[in-house]
Design a protein around this motif. Structure first.
Motif, PDB file in Angstrom:
ATOM      1  N   TYR A 166      -7.732  -0.613   0.403  1.00 36.72           N
ATOM      2  CA  TYR A 166      -6.941  -1.140   1.785  1.00 36.72           C
ATOM      3  C   TYR A 166      -7.644  -0.786   2.934  1.00 36.72           C
ATOM      4  O   TYR A 166      -8.279   0.272   3.306  1.00 36.72           O
ATOM      5  CB  TYR A 166      -5.615  -0.370   1.754  1.00 36.72           C
ATOM      6  N   LEU A 193     -11.224  10.889  -2.629  1.00 38.29           N
ATOM      7  CA  LEU A 193      -9.864  10.726  -2.555  1.00 38.29           C
ATOM      8  C   LEU A 193      -9.433   9.612  -3.752  1.00 38.29           C
ATOM      9  O   LEU A 193      -8.262   9.914  -4.441  1.00 38.29           O
ATOM     10  CB  LEU A 193      -9.352  10.151  -1.038  1.00 38.29           C
ATOM     11  N   ALA A 194     -10.352   8.749  -3.761  1.00 36.83           N
ATOM     12  CA  ALA A 194      -9.983   7.705  -4.696  1.00 36.83           C
ATOM     13  C   ALA A 194     -10.368   8.397  -6.201  1.00 36.83           C
ATOM     14  O   ALA A 194     -10.168   7.605  -7.302  1.00 36.83           O
ATOM     15  CB  ALA A 194     -10.632   6.422  -4.422  1.00 36.83           C
ATOM     16  N   THR A 201       1.734   6.526  -7.342  1.00 40.57           N
ATOM     17  CA  THR A 201       0.061   6.789  -7.486  1.00 40.57           C
ATOM     18  C   THR A 201      -0.407   5.809  -8.417  1.00 40.57           C
ATOM     19  O   THR A 201      -1.731   5.559  -7.920  1.00 40.57           O
ATOM     20  CB  THR A 201       0.108   7.957  -8.245  1.00 40.57           C
ATOM     21  N   CYS A 203       0.675  -1.169   0.039  1.00 40.47           N
ATOM     22  CA  CYS A 203       0.093  -0.121  -0.057  1.00 40.47           C
ATOM     23  C   CYS A 203       0.710   1.237  -0.094  1.00 40.47           C
ATOM     24  O   CYS A 203       0.381   2.368   0.076  1.00 40.47           O
ATOM     25  CB  CYS A 203      -0.925   0.043   1.296  1.00 40.47           C
ATOM     26  N   GLY A 204       2.375   1.375   0.140  1.00 44.96           N
ATOM     27  CA  GLY A 204       2.950   2.088   0.021  1.00 44.96           C
ATOM     28  C   GLY A 204       3.360   2.923   1.411  1.00 44.96           C
ATOM     29  O   GLY A 204       3.739   4.084   1.374  1.00 44.96           O
ATOM     30  N   LEU A 205       2.845   2.390   2.403  1.00 43.28           N
ATOM     31  CA  LEU A 205       3.047   2.887   3.655  1.00 43.28           C
ATOM     32  C   LEU A 205       4.492   2.724   4.120  1.00 43.28           C
ATOM     33  O   LEU A 205       4.652   3.342   5.172  1.00 43.28           O
ATOM     34  CB  LEU A 205       1.954   2.408   4.716  1.00 43.28           C
ATOM     35  N   ARG A 255      -1.360   2.936  -6.113  1.00 40.01           N
ATOM     36  CA  ARG A 255      -2.368   3.469  -4.869  1.00 40.01           C
ATOM     37  C   ARG A 255      -3.757   3.558  -5.463  1.00 40.01           C
ATOM     38  O   ARG A 255      -4.546   3.220  -4.751  1.00 40.01           O
ATOM     39  CB  ARG A 255      -1.882   4.562  -4.103  1.00 40.01           C
ATOM     40  N   ALA A 256      -3.766   4.030  -6.783  1.00 42.36           N
ATOM     41  CA  ALA A 256      -4.941   4.415  -7.369  1.00 42.36           C
ATOM     42  C   ALA A 256      -5.725   2.866  -7.833  1.00 42.36           C
ATOM     43  O   ALA A 256      -7.059   2.836  -7.678  1.00 42.36           O
ATOM     44  CB  ALA A 256      -4.983   5.051  -8.795  1.00 42.36           C
ATOM     45  N   ARG A 303       8.403   1.513   3.131  1.00 41.78           N
ATOM     46  CA  ARG A 303       9.260   1.413   2.076  1.00 41.78           C
ATOM     47  C   ARG A 303      10.110  -0.030   2.195  1.00 41.78           C
ATOM     48  O   ARG A 303      10.834  -0.195   3.363  1.00 41.78           O
ATOM     49  CB  ARG A 303      10.323   2.522   1.965  1.00 41.78           C
TER      50      ARG A 303
END
Ligand SMILES: Nc1ncnc2c1ncn2[C@@H]1O[C@H](COP(=O)(O)OP(=O)(O)O)[C@@H](O)[C@H]1O
Ligand SMILES: [Mg+2]
Lengths: 288, 285
Positions: A90, A113-114, A82, A62-64, A85-86, A66
Motif C-alpha cells: 500500500y 514488517l511484511a 492480518t 488496507c484496514g485503516l 494486510r499480509a 472501519r
C-alpha cells in the motif's frame, strides 16, 4: 452442489472484492454502496473528483478505516484482518517515513514488517526500480517530496504482494517519474498481480488501466473498460460546408461518414475526441 | 511476535536517534555534575551538627534527606519529560503526520503496536531514572556518607512511577494530537504533584478532610504516591522534632506507601492500556 461450489471458487479469491460498501464519518457519507472487483493480473483505475471517496475506499481495503456496512475482501480475507494486510502492498496518499531513517533502512524496516525474505537483493532491486539507486543511503529528511513518493512506491512492493494499492502515486512525481510508474504498473500486470490505482489524472489512468471505476460522491458513477467507457462519444466531422460535432459511438462513425458521402458532401476530416476518457469522465461526474 | 520485535527495535532506534534523547542526556549529565558540587558544598557547610533555632540536628541526616529528596524529584521530572517527549505523538500525532499508516497497514496488530510502543519507552525511561538514581545515591554516599535507608526500593518506586506516566501518555495519545497530549500529560503530572503537597499539608496541620480528599485523588494519579514512596524509602530516619522538620520540607521525608500501592499501580497501568488499545482498534486513521 459440487459444481456450484466450484463455480463460486473464483469469486472467493478475487484479489479485491468490495460489495455494497458504506462508510460514514459522522454526518459525512464518504461511501454510499460501492461495489467493485479486481482480479489477479488486472489493473483497475479508481477515478473521481476530490472528496469522491477514493482514499476512503482504499483505506477500508488496507484496514485503516472501519466500514459502516457492506463487505470488503482482499485475497479472500476480510479487509483489515492480518491475512488481508499480509497480502497487500500500500502506498498512502499522505504519508511520511521516519526522517531519521535512510532510504535503505525504510525498505528494510518494511521488509521486516511484511516478513519478506528478499533481503539485500530485494532492497537493491526495488530501490533501483524506482530510480533511487543513487540515494539509497540518504536520510529521508534529505529527500524531496517526489523522492519520498518513489520510496513509498518501493515500500509498497516489498515482499512481492499479490495486491498492490496505490493512492495517487504520481502526485509529486516529475514526468520521468510518472513514466516509471506506468512501466512499473505494466510490469506488475505481466507478473499477474492485481493493482488498484487511485488517481485524478485521467491520461495516466487511460494509459495504464484495463478497467476504470469512477466514483462520485461516494457512489460508483460508471465503470468498465477504458475503451468501453469512452466508446459513446463525440466525433467532429469537417466537410466542405463546415464543421459538425456528432454524439456517436465509435461503431457509428462509418455510417455517419457514409451519410455525408451519400449527400454528396466532401469529407475532409473525421476526428474522434482526443481526451475521450476525460469527456466520459466529466459527463459522469458533473451534476446533471 | 516477530513483528512486535521489529516494532520494538524501531521505537528504540527512534528514542536513541531523536535529539530529545541527546538533550535529556546532556541535561542529566550537567545536573549530576552540579549535584555533586552542590552536595559537597552543602555537607561541608553543615558539618556534624546544625543548629536550627534552639534545636540541634544531625547535619548528615538533615542535609542528606534534603538533597536526596530534591534529587529524586529531579529524577522523576526528567524521566517524565523523557517519557512524554518519546510518546506524546505515539498514535494520533504520528497518524496526523502520516507516519503511522504505512506501519499499521502491515500485518502488525494495532494492539501489539500500542503495547510495544509503551513497553519500549517505559523500559527505556525507567532504566534512565534507575541509572540517574544510582549515580546520585553513590555521589551522596561518597561525598556526605549519607546512603539511602533502602537502596533498591526507591529505584523500584521511581521506575514504576515512570511506567505509569508512560502508560498515561501513550493512552491519551490515542485521542490527542502531539502538542495537546504533551500539555495534557504535564497538567496531569503537575496536578498529581500539587495534590501530593495537599496530602502533606493535611497531615502536618491535621486537617482530616483535606487529607482524605487529597489521598483519594492520589489513588487516581498513582505516580505521585510512588514518588513519595521513593523519597520515603531513601530517607534515613530521624527522631522526634528532627523528623518533623525534615517532613515539612517540600522535597524531603516522603510518605509511607500503602501495601496496596504497587499492585494498584500495576492494575492501573494494565487498565489504562486496555482502554487505550480498545479505543485505538476502533479508530479510523
Ligand atoms: N477522517 C475523516 N473524517 C471526516 N471526514 C472524512 C474523513 N476522511 C475523509 N472524509 C470525507 O470523506 C469524503 C471522501 O474523502 P476521500 O476519500 O479522502 O476523497 P478522495 O480521496 O476521493 O479525494 C470527503 O468528503 C472527506 O471530507
Ligand atoms: Mg484521496
Amino acid at each position: 452442489m459440487a459444481l456450484r461450489l466450484a463455480g463460486y471458487a473464483p469469486d472467493m479469491t478475487a484479489a479485491l472484492d468490495v460489495d455494497d460498501l458504506h462508510k460514514a464519518f459522522g454526518p459525512i457519507e464518504a461511501l454510499r454502496g460501492v461495489s467493485l472487483r479486481v482480479e489477479a493480473g488486472q489493473v483497475v483505475g479508481l477515478l473521481g473528483p476530490n472528496g469522491a471517496g477514493k482514499s476512503t475506499l482504499v483505506k477500508v481495503l488496507c484496514g485503516l478505516v472501519r466500514p459502516s456496512a457492506g463487505s470488503a475482501r482482499v485475497s479472500g480475507h476480510r479487509a483489515g484482518s492480518t491475512g488481508a494486510r499480509a497480502s497487500l502492498g500500500y502506498l498512502a496518499e499522505l504519508f511520511r517515513f521516519p526522517p531519521w531513517l535512510s532510504v535503505e533502512e525504510v525498505v528494510a524496516f518494511h521488509q521486516q514488517l511484511a516478513g519478506s525474505r528478499g533481503g539485500q537483493a530485494e532492497r537493491a532491486r526495488l530501490i533501483e526500480r524506482v530510480g533511487m539507486g543513487h540515494a539509497a543511503s540518504r536520510r529521508v529528511d534529505a529527500l524531496s517530496k517526489g523522492m519520498q513518493q518513489r520510496l513509498g512506491i518501493a515500500q509498497a512492493l516489498v515482499g512481492e504482494p499479490q495486491v498492490v494499492i496505490l493512492d495517487e502515486p504520481t502526485s509529486a512525481l516529475d514526468p520521468e517519474g510518472r513514466r516509471m510508474v506506468r512501466e512499473l504498473v505494466a510490469d506488475l500486470r505481466v507478473e499477474g498481480r492485481a493493482v488498484l490505482l487511485s488517481s485524478h489524472l485521467l491520461a495516466e489512468v487511460e494509459q495504464v488501466c484495463d478497467e476504470v471505476v469512477i466514483l462520485r460522491r461516494g457512489e460508483v458513477a460508471g465503470s468498465g473498460s477504458v475503451d468501453g467507457l469512452a466508446s459513446e462519444h463525440t466525433v467532429t466531422i469537417v466537410t466542405g460546408s463546415g464543421t459538425e460535432v456528432h454524439v456517436a459511438a465509435r461503431a457509428d462513425v462509418p455510417g455517419l461518414v457514409a451519410g455525408y458521402v451519400e449527400r454528396g458532401e466532401e469529407v475532409f476530416e473525421v476526428r474522434p475526441d482526443v481526451n475521450r476518457l476525460e469527456e466520459a469522465y466529466l459527463d459522469l461526474v458533473e451534476d446533471r | 511476535m516477530g513483528a512486535a520485535l521489529v516494532v520494538a527495535r524501531y521505537v528504540f532506534a527512534e528514542a536513541v536517534r531523536r535529539r530529545t534523547f541527546t538533550v535529556v542526556g546532556v541535561i542529566t549529565a550537567a545536573l549530576v555534575g552540579l549535584y555533586a558540587w552542590g552536595a559537597w558544598v552543602a555537607f561541608d557547610a553543615a558539618g556534624e551538627v546544625i543548629q536550627l533555632r534552639n534545636l540541634l540536628v544531625d547535619g548528615t541526616v538533615f542535609v542528606g534527606n534534603q538533597l536526596s529528596g530534591v534529587a529524586i524529584f529531579a529524577q522523576l521530572f526528567l524521566g517524565a519529560v523523557l517519557a512524554v517527549l518519546l510518546s506524546q505523538s505515539a498514535i494520533r500525532g504520528d497518524a496526523e503526520q502520516g507516519l503511522l499508516q504505512p506501519i499499521v497497514a502491515r500485518p502488525v496488530g494495532r494492539t501489539a503496536y500500542l503495547l510495544v510502543r509503551c513497553l519500549v519507552v517505559a523500559v527505556f525511561c525507567a532504566l534512565f531514572v534507575v541509572a540517574a538514581y544510582a549515580a546520585i545515591s553513590v555521589i551522596t554516599g561518597l561525598v556526605g556518607d549519607y546512603w539511602p535507608r533502602q537502596p533498591i526500593m526507591p529505584a523500584v518506586y521511581l521506575a514504576l512511577a515512570i511506567v505509569v506516566i508512560t502508560a498515561l501518555t501513550v493512552a491519551s495519545s490515542v485521542v490527542l494530537g502531539m502538542t495537546a497530549n504533551g500539555i495534557a500529560v504535564f497538567l496531569i503530572f503537575g496536578a498529581g504533584l500539587a495534590n501530593g503537597m495537599l496530602v502533606g499539608i493535611g497531615e502536618t496541620t491535621g486537617a482530616q478532610g483535606l487529607q482524605d480528599a487529597a489521598s483519594i485523588i492520589a489513588w487516581a494519579l498513582p505516580f505521585e504516591p510512588l514518588y513519595q514512596a521513593a523519597v520515603h524509602a531513601s530517607a534515613q530516619q530521624a527522631d522526634g522534632l528532627v523528623a518533623s522538620v525534615i517532613q515539612a520540607g517540600p522535597f524531603s521525608g516522603g510518605r509511607e506507601p500503602s501495601p496496596w500501592l504497587v499492585p494498584w499501580a500495576l492494575t492501573y497501568v494494565a487498565a489504562t492500556l486496555t482502554v487505550a488499545a480498545t479505543v485505538f482498534s476502533r479508530r479510523d486513521l
